[in-house]
Design an enzyme around this catalytic site. Structure first.
Site, PDB file in Angstrom:
ATOM      1  N   CYS A 286      -2.161  33.525  10.654  1.00  0.00           N
ATOM      2  CA  CYS A 286      -1.912  34.241  11.905  1.00  0.00           C
ATOM      3  C   CYS A 286      -1.523  33.275  13.013  1.00  0.00           C
ATOM      4  O   CYS A 286      -2.236  33.134  14.016  1.00  0.00           O
ATOM      5  CB  CYS A 286      -3.141  35.045  12.286  1.00  0.00           C
ATOM      6  SG  CYS A 286      -3.534  36.208  10.988  1.00  0.00           S
TER       7      CYS A 286
ATOM      8  N   ARG B 133       2.646  20.114   6.474  1.00  0.00           N
ATOM      9  CA  ARG B 133       3.673  19.190   6.976  1.00  0.00           C
ATOM     10  C   ARG B 133       4.757  19.884   7.830  1.00  0.00           C
ATOM     11  O   ARG B 133       5.106  19.386   8.896  1.00  0.00           O
ATOM     12  CB  ARG B 133       4.314  18.406   5.823  1.00  0.00           C
ATOM     13  CG  ARG B 133       3.308  17.556   5.030  1.00  0.00           C
ATOM     14  CD  ARG B 133       3.972  16.552   4.098  1.00  0.00           C
ATOM     15  NE  ARG B 133       4.520  15.445   4.828  1.00  0.00           N
ATOM     16  CZ  ARG B 133       5.790  15.296   5.109  1.00  0.00           C
ATOM     17  NH1 ARG B 133       6.678  16.153   4.656  1.00  0.00           N
ATOM     18  NH2 ARG B 133       6.198  14.270   5.814  1.00  0.00           N
TER      19      ARG B 133
ATOM     20  N   GLY C 204       2.177   4.971  -0.588  1.00  0.00           N
ATOM     21  CA  GLY C 204       1.572   6.278  -0.854  1.00  0.00           C
ATOM     22  C   GLY C 204       2.657   7.228  -1.327  1.00  0.00           C
ATOM     23  O   GLY C 204       2.890   7.410  -2.521  1.00  0.00           O
TER      24      GLY C 204
ATOM     25  N   GLU D 186       0.838  -1.214   0.000  1.00  0.00           N
ATOM     26  CA  GLU D 186       0.000   0.000   0.000  1.00  0.00           C
ATOM     27  C   GLU D 186       0.870   1.260   0.000  1.00  0.00           C
ATOM     28  O   GLU D 186       0.800   2.065   0.936  1.00  0.00           O
ATOM     29  CB  GLU D 186      -0.869   0.033   1.256  1.00  0.00           C
ATOM     30  CG  GLU D 186      -1.653  -1.207   1.548  1.00  0.00           C
ATOM     31  CD  GLU D 186      -2.244  -1.184   2.971  1.00  0.00           C
ATOM     32  OE1 GLU D 186      -2.091  -0.189   3.692  1.00  0.00           O
ATOM     33  OE2 GLU D 186      -2.856  -2.197   3.341  1.00  0.00           O
TER      34      GLU D 186
ATOM     35  N   TYR E 126       4.650  18.391  11.524  1.00  0.00           N
ATOM     36  CA  TYR E 126       5.672  17.373  11.847  1.00  0.00           C
ATOM     37  C   TYR E 126       7.080  17.945  11.858  1.00  0.00           C
ATOM     38  O   TYR E 126       8.041  17.185  11.867  1.00  0.00           O
ATOM     39  CB  TYR E 126       5.682  16.255  10.785  1.00  0.00           C
ATOM     40  CG  TYR E 126       4.350  15.712  10.370  1.00  0.00           C
ATOM     41  CD1 TYR E 126       3.586  14.959  11.257  1.00  0.00           C
ATOM     42  CD2 TYR E 126       3.868  15.905   9.078  1.00  0.00           C
ATOM     43  CE1 TYR E 126       2.366  14.436  10.857  1.00  0.00           C
ATOM     44  CE2 TYR E 126       2.655  15.381   8.676  1.00  0.00           C
ATOM     45  CZ  TYR E 126       1.910  14.653   9.568  1.00  0.00           C
ATOM     46  OH  TYR E 126       0.717  14.131   9.182  1.00  0.00           O
TER      47      TYR E 126
HETATM   48  N1  LLP Z   1      -1.415   2.079   4.452  1.00  0.00           N
HETATM   49  C1  LLP Z   1      -1.856   2.495   5.645  1.00  0.00           C
HETATM   50  C2  LLP Z   1      -2.718   1.613   6.438  1.00  0.00           C
HETATM   51  C3  LLP Z   1      -1.476   3.762   6.128  1.00  0.00           C
HETATM   52  O1  LLP Z   1      -1.903   4.161   7.324  1.00  0.00           O
HETATM   53  C4  LLP Z   1      -0.642   4.590   5.339  1.00  0.00           C
HETATM   54  C5  LLP Z   1      -0.259   5.918   5.797  1.00  0.00           C
HETATM   55  C6  LLP Z   1      -0.211   4.102   4.086  1.00  0.00           C
HETATM   56  C7  LLP Z   1      -0.611   2.844   3.680  1.00  0.00           C
HETATM   57  C8  LLP Z   1       0.689   4.895   3.178  1.00  0.00           C
HETATM   58  O2  LLP Z   1       1.885   5.246   3.771  1.00  0.00           O
HETATM   59  P1  LLP Z   1       3.046   5.921   2.896  1.00  0.00           P
HETATM   60  O3  LLP Z   1       3.512   4.899   1.895  1.00  0.00           O
HETATM   61  O4  LLP Z   1       2.485   7.126   2.222  1.00  0.00           O
HETATM   62  O5  LLP Z   1       4.081   6.273   3.893  1.00  0.00           O
HETATM   63  N2  LLP Z   1       0.489  12.820   6.809  1.00  0.00           N
HETATM   64  C9  LLP Z   1       1.733  12.147   7.121  1.00  0.00           C
HETATM   65  C10 LLP Z   1       1.709  10.685   6.720  1.00  0.00           C
HETATM   66  C11 LLP Z   1       0.604   9.885   7.369  1.00  0.00           C
HETATM   67  C12 LLP Z   1       0.624   8.467   6.911  1.00  0.00           C
HETATM   68  C13 LLP Z   1      -0.536   7.733   7.419  1.00  0.00           C
HETATM   69  N3  LLP Z   1      -0.645   6.410   6.918  1.00  0.00           N
HETATM   70  C14 LLP Z   1       2.875  12.899   6.452  1.00  0.00           C
HETATM   71  O6  LLP Z   1       2.643  13.921   5.820  1.00  0.00           O
HETATM   72  O7  LLP Z   1       4.024  12.510   6.600  1.00  0.00           O
END
Ligand code: LLP
Length: 411
Positions: free
Chosen positions: A338, A308, A275, A273, A312
């Site tokens: 602000c 971000r 992202g 999965e 973070y």
């Molecule tokens: N699968 C599940 C169950 C997840 O919770 C996530 C991300 C992914 C796949 C994808 O993860 P990736 O390959 O994108 O790392 N907003 C945060 C990231 C939150 C990720 C949450 N879960 C940021 O900007 O770093």
């Protein structure tokens, strides 16, 4: 490989000048490179060597309909976490049998939606959710395919806020419970256990952590098999890290080599999965320097557009889309919001002048999707570049958009 580069000191996305897009659609704006997305997806899809697999792009990282459509046409499946994401992926033409529904708080409405659309699997995250899905399936006289998302008790991932696989995290089912749930499902007339799933976090560079997760999954699958349950897939999550300030990070090929090796004795399909490792470096956010005050570069994009850094303390590289025009300096780059946390970068060395267009790199993932209307700001447009062409794939919001759901009590 990402297709944002300079030619004669001018920043291009593929063969399009960023300044042309800024002139046409204004700033702030998100710009994506189709070729980068495509190659990033292919890097995963082609990395399966010995086993069959399915890449379920994590919609939460970048959910624009046109991008989902493009990935769907390339054969991608999708990892979704809400009814809204299901709606999008279906509208994008996704094959429901390539959609997995994760998330700890699926509502009746969302479960029903997924059942009606006959998705590949619900990744169950608690006993209560399992009972709820079973009840809805019974009411609808259906047999519903499910997987158990177990908690692998692995401490991996970048920032504290994006770790998901530790025992204390809210995600997944504890290993001690997993086999009990598997047993229950095997006796259910309305649930069909077809997979195991886990996710150890996001922004992970240590391939050993994925190895441990795959090993854990394998052992659990062996236990499940002992109950006479045959599984169809093993989902080892997303989360491969990407670099925000240089270009050195593990490849999907490196990742899959390890996972395939761990799971070599298993017959199930492997699901991943990813992202940000598909969408991250495929996007930039552009913004105009409105004012320079002392060492502050005051830009027209705020934490509402890209949260971000404020959330973070994430570091993104920021570049001037035209080299050689401004003054070199060490700047604190701030937005219009602000709040003192509306800081894109501190003590940042770059050349800058009022009116310049800057680009925040690696903003394709968790960029636009996390934008908000805070300070009644309109969400920025999204533009997709393909070779020498560019198209608007989401319009800038209007003031009317901001108000359209509000109810005027004065009549
Ligand atoms: N699968 C599940 C169950 C997840 O919770 C996530 C991300 C992914 C796949 C994808 O993860 P990736 O390959 O994108 O790392 N907003 C945060 C990231 C939150 C990720 C949450 N879960 C940021 O900007 O770093």
């Amino acid at each position: 490989m990402s297709y944002f580069s300079y030619k004669n000191n001018i920043l291009y996305c593929e063969k399009v000048k960023i300044s042309d897009i800024a002139d046409k659609y204004g700033t702030p704006a998100y710009i994506y490179s189709k070729k980068t997305l495509s190659e990033n997806f292919d890097a995963y899809a082609n990395a399966f060597d010995k086993k069959s697999g399915l890449i379920c792009f994590s919609v939460k990282s970048l959910s624009n309909l046109s991008i989902l459509k493009f990935l769907s046409e390339k054969g991608s499946g999708f990892d979704i976490v809400s009814g809204g994401e299901l709606e999008r992926t279906l509208l994008a033409g996704a094959d429901p049998k390539k959609i997995i529904f994760t998330g700890i708080a699926k509502t009746d409405e969302e479960i029903l939606f997924g059942i009606e659309k006959n998705i590949l699997s619900f990744n169950i995250e608690s006993k209560s959710e399992m009972m709820r899905i079973e009840k809805i399936a019974r009411d609808k006289k259906k047999l519903v395919d499910v997987a158990i998302r177990f908690n692998p008790e692995i401490d991996a991932g970048g920032h504290e806020y994006i770790k998901t696989g530790r025992k204390k995290d809210k995600f997944g089912i504890l290993v001690s419970e997993t086999l009990k749930l598997a047993k229950y499902i095997s006796n259910s007339e309305h649930l069909n256990l077809i997979g195991l799933s886990c996710h150890i976090g996001s922004q992970i560079f240590e391939l050993d952590d994925f190895k441990a997760a795959a090993n854990f999954t394998k052992k659990l699958a062996e236990e499940v098999n002992k109950m006479n349950i045959e599984l169809k897939f093993l989902d080892v999550g997303g989360g491969l890290g990407i670099s925000y300030t240089d270009s050195n990070f593990p490849s999907p090929k490196d990742l899959l080599k390890i996972i395939e090796n761990e799971l070599q004795d298993r017959d199930e399909k492997i699901i991943l999965e990813p992202g940000r490792s598909i969408s991250g470096n495929a996007g930039i956010m552009i913004s105009k320097i409105e004012y320079i005050k002392e060492n502050y570069l005051i830009i027209d994009a705020g934490m509402n557009d890209l949260i971000r850094p404020a959330l973070y303390n994430a570091k993104h590289s920021v570049i001037n889309t035209t080299k050689g025009a401004g003054n070199n300096g060490s700047w604190t780059i701030v937005g219009p919001i602000c709040e003192s946390s509306d800081v894109l970068a501190k003590d940042y060395e770059m050349e800058a002048a009022e009116g310049d267009i800057i680009a925040v790199e690696t903003a394709g993932a968790y960029g636009h999707v996390m934008s908000s209307n805070y300070n009644s700001r309109r969400k920025p447009p999204e533009i997709l570049v393909s070779n020498d062409k560019y198209e608007l794939i989401r319009k800038r919001e209007t003031y009317e958009d901001l108000l359209k759901n509000e109810v005027d009590l004065s009549g």
